[in-house]
Design a protein around this motif. Structure first.
Motif, PDB file in Angstrom:
ATOM      1  N   ILE A 263      87.786  67.493  20.173  1.00 29.13           N
ATOM      2  CA  ILE A 263      87.779  65.752  19.664  1.00 29.13           C
ATOM      3  C   ILE A 263      89.093  65.173  20.476  1.00 29.13           C
ATOM      4  CG2 ILE A 263      86.621  65.897  17.532  1.00 29.13           C
ATOM      5  CD1 ILE A 263      89.122  66.058  15.996  1.00 29.13           C
ATOM      6  N   MET A 264      88.866  63.751  20.713  1.00 32.16           N
ATOM      7  CA  MET A 264      90.599  63.235  21.116  1.00 32.16           C
ATOM      8  C   MET A 264      90.804  63.060  20.176  1.00 32.16           C
ATOM      9  SD  MET A 264      92.365  62.159  23.381  1.00 32.16           S
ATOM     10  CE  MET A 264      91.362  62.227  24.932  1.00 32.16           C
ATOM     11  N   GLY A 265      91.941  63.502  19.720  1.00 27.94           N
ATOM     12  CA  GLY A 265      93.210  62.800  18.974  1.00 27.94           C
ATOM     13  C   GLY A 265      93.470  61.187  18.611  1.00 27.94           C
ATOM     14  N   GLY A 266      92.761  60.258  17.760  1.00 26.71           N
ATOM     15  CA  GLY A 266      93.094  59.098  17.486  1.00 26.71           C
ATOM     16  C   GLY A 266      91.912  58.741  18.225  1.00 26.71           C
ATOM     17  N   ASP A 267      90.832  58.942  18.504  1.00 20.48           N
ATOM     18  CA  ASP A 267      89.876  58.151  18.448  1.00 20.48           C
ATOM     19  C   ASP A 267      88.604  58.469  17.557  1.00 20.48           C
ATOM     20  OD1 ASP A 267      87.556  57.330  20.412  1.00 20.48           O
ATOM     21  OD2 ASP A 267      86.700  58.788  20.762  1.00 20.48           O
ATOM     22  N   PRO A 268      88.503  57.027  17.464  1.00 19.56           N
ATOM     23  CA  PRO A 268      88.118  55.983  17.374  1.00 19.56           C
ATOM     24  C   PRO A 268      89.608  55.644  16.976  1.00 19.56           C
ATOM     25  CG  PRO A 268      87.059  55.722  15.931  1.00 19.56           C
ATOM     26  CD  PRO A 268      87.211  57.273  16.198  1.00 19.56           C
ATOM     27  N   ASP A 269      90.645  56.312  15.822  1.00 20.96           N
ATOM     28  CA  ASP A 269      91.798  56.042  15.780  1.00 20.96           C
ATOM     29  C   ASP A 269      92.136  56.582  14.403  1.00 20.96           C
ATOM     30  OD1 ASP A 269      90.700  55.807  12.724  1.00 20.96           O
ATOM     31  OD2 ASP A 269      89.211  54.080  13.351  1.00 20.96           O
ATOM     32  N   LEU A 270      93.370  56.398  14.231  1.00 19.17           N
ATOM     33  CA  LEU A 270      93.729  58.144  13.863  1.00 19.17           C
ATOM     34  C   LEU A 270      93.196  58.254  12.702  1.00 19.17           C
ATOM     35  CD1 LEU A 270      97.775  58.788  13.897  1.00 19.17           C
ATOM     36  CD2 LEU A 270      96.049  59.676  12.132  1.00 19.17           C
ATOM     37  N   GLU A 271      93.581  57.847  11.474  1.00 19.16           N
ATOM     38  CA  GLU A 271      92.376  58.655  10.471  1.00 19.16           C
ATOM     39  C   GLU A 271      90.720  58.961  10.318  1.00 19.16           C
ATOM     40  OE1 GLU A 271      94.261  59.145   8.051  1.00 19.16           O
ATOM     41  OE2 GLU A 271      96.181  58.305   8.500  1.00 19.16           O
ATOM     42  N   THR A 272      90.001  58.240  11.257  1.00 21.40           N
ATOM     43  CA  THR A 272      88.662  58.997  11.710  1.00 21.40           C
ATOM     44  C   THR A 272      89.211  59.627  12.215  1.00 21.40           C
ATOM     45  OG1 THR A 272      88.044  56.248  11.616  1.00 21.40           O
ATOM     46  CG2 THR A 272      86.572  58.057  12.787  1.00 21.40           C
ATOM     47  N   SER A 273      90.524  60.034  13.651  1.00 17.85           N
ATOM     48  CA  SER A 273      89.520  61.249  13.763  1.00 17.85           C
ATOM     49  C   SER A 273      90.293  62.507  13.803  1.00 17.85           C
ATOM     50  CB  SER A 273      90.705  61.078  15.174  1.00 17.85           C
ATOM     51  OG  SER A 273      91.717  60.939  15.362  1.00 17.85           O
ATOM     52  N   LEU A 274      90.970  61.878  12.647  1.00 17.59           N
ATOM     53  CA  LEU A 274      91.577  63.552  10.998  1.00 17.59           C
ATOM     54  C   LEU A 274      90.698  63.799  10.679  1.00 17.59           C
ATOM     55  CD1 LEU A 274      94.434  64.900  10.494  1.00 17.59           C
ATOM     56  CD2 LEU A 274      94.377  63.006   9.273  1.00 17.59           C
ATOM     57  N   ALA A 275      90.019  62.663  10.168  1.00 15.22           N
ATOM     58  CA  ALA A 275      89.020  62.698   8.644  1.00 15.22           C
ATOM     59  C   ALA A 275      87.792  63.926   9.665  1.00 15.22           C
ATOM     60  CB  ALA A 275      87.836  61.726   8.690  1.00 15.22           C
ATOM     61  N   VAL A 276      87.619  63.924  11.456  1.00 15.03           N
ATOM     62  CA  VAL A 276      86.488  64.481  11.885  1.00 15.03           C
ATOM     63  C   VAL A 276      87.690  66.045  11.533  1.00 15.03           C
ATOM     64  CG1 VAL A 276      85.224  65.103  13.720  1.00 15.03           C
ATOM     65  CG2 VAL A 276      85.423  62.446  12.869  1.00 15.03           C
ATOM     66  N   MET A 277      87.824  66.168  12.623  1.00 17.40           N
ATOM     67  CA  MET A 277      89.425  67.329  12.214  1.00 17.40           C
ATOM     68  C   MET A 277      88.831  68.415  10.709  1.00 17.40           C
ATOM     69  SD  MET A 277      93.570  67.957  13.435  1.00 17.40           S
ATOM     70  CE  MET A 277      93.320  68.892  14.227  1.00 17.40           C
TER      71      MET A 277
ATOM     72  N   VAL B 118      78.261  62.663  12.490  1.00 16.10           N
ATOM     73  CA  VAL B 118      78.857  63.670  13.408  1.00 16.10           C
ATOM     74  C   VAL B 118      79.452  64.925  13.112  1.00 16.10           C
ATOM     75  CG1 VAL B 118      81.192  63.597  14.876  1.00 16.10           C
ATOM     76  CG2 VAL B 118      80.410  61.660  14.351  1.00 16.10           C
ATOM     77  N   LEU B 119      80.225  65.499  12.235  1.00 15.41           N
ATOM     78  CA  LEU B 119      79.899  66.580  11.770  1.00 15.41           C
ATOM     79  C   LEU B 119      78.661  67.275  11.301  1.00 15.41           C
ATOM     80  CD1 LEU B 119      83.049  66.205   8.175  1.00 15.41           C
ATOM     81  CD2 LEU B 119      83.201  67.118  10.950  1.00 15.41           C
ATOM     82  N   ASN B 120      77.694  66.967  10.439  1.00 17.93           N
ATOM     83  CA  ASN B 120      76.114  66.912  11.208  1.00 17.93           C
ATOM     84  C   ASN B 120      75.642  67.621  11.844  1.00 17.93           C
ATOM     85  OD1 ASN B 120      74.018  68.348   9.094  1.00 17.93           O
ATOM     86  ND2 ASN B 120      73.001  66.932  10.449  1.00 17.93           N
TER      87      ASN B 120
END
Length: 263
Positions: free
Chosen positions: A23-37, A249-251
């Motif tokens: 995943i790209m860090g900060g895409d589409p924003d920091l909090e969303t990408s961290l939640a995916v991560m 996304v996670l599914n």
């Protein structure tokens, strides 16, 4: 033994293949990408490849280029990407994290400072695609001295003469690029990948993980069956780009991981 080494030893003992997600860090924003991560390990991801956004990503196709642009426009930096790793480590001290990016931001920060920051944040390995083996003294060797794996890419054009040079200071795993070209450009074919993986494995004891051109559970299974595992990047980034909720996304990732693990 880094977390990467430990993970591959565990997978081997269980007779399973690895699934690596990008995943790209900060895409589409920091909090969303961290939640995916944070949700990736629970979706079956064995190793996380975290992109550091850069203005001139030479190895990446349009999907990841656009992800990098969105992240940069949102204010993402190398420092904020390392902070993502720190925040992830608050709840997960086992899943390996590999930073994938380009040398310019690291050079700008200073190699010694970057390696210290990366190690303390909880990074396990680096993929820096624009530093060839001839420049190993620049980052690769200092990174390994700092306890970070330096993961090198091999490609369909890496012939038998070049391969030993590519493998010389590589650690963690070898990332085999299944196609000639950029990420997300074409579909990987197990019939073509298999012999190349076998050729690399004859020259190294490191696991060989295949990336580029994998977007379905079926392809993930086919590619993993002829390698030690597979990487999916553009296909996951595309799901994020379409604005799908984190759970969706996670599914999608979960289905890809299941395919790879069946391999």
């Amino acid at each position: 033994m880094t977390r990467i080494d430990t993970t591959f030893a565990k997978l081997k003992s269980e007779g399973r293949k690895a699934f690596v997600s990008y995943i790209m860090g900060g895409d589409p924003d920091l909090e969303t990408s961290l939640a995916v991560m944070k949700g990736l390990p629970g979706a079956g991801v064995d190793i996380i490849e975290l992109g550091v956004p850069f203005t001139d990503p030479m190895a990446d196709g349009p999907t990841i280029q656009l992800a990098g642009q969105r992240a940069l426009e949102g204010g993402q930096t190398l420092a904020k990407t390392l902070d993502m790793v720190r925040r992830f480590r608050e709840g997960d001290n086992e899943t390996p994290i590999v930073l994938m990016g380009y040398y310019n931001p690291i050079y700008n920060r200073g190699v010694e400072q970057f390696l210290s920051d990366a190690k303390s944040a909880g990074v396990d390995g680096l993929i820096v695609v624009d530093l060839p083996p001839e420049e190993d003294s620049e980052l690769c060797i200092p990174a390994q001295a700092a306890g970070l794996n330096f993961i090198r890419l091999a490609t369909p054009t890496t012939d038998d003469k070049r391969l030993p040079k590519v493998l010389q200071n590589t650690s963690g795993f070898v990332y085999y690029v299944s196609i000639t070209g950029i990420t997300g450009a074409a579909a990987a074919q197990a019939t073509e990948v298999g012999p190349e993986v076998a050729r690399i494995k004859a020259a190294t004891d490191l696991p060989v993980i295949v990336g580029f051109g994998i977007s379905t559970p079926e392809t993930a299974q086919q590619i993993a069956s002829v390698a030690d595992g597979c990487v999916v990047g553009s296909a996951i980034v595309k799901e994020i780009a379409e604005g799908k909720p984190v759970d969706e996304v996670l599914n999608y990732v979960r289905n890809l991981a299941a395919g790879a693990h069946r391999g």
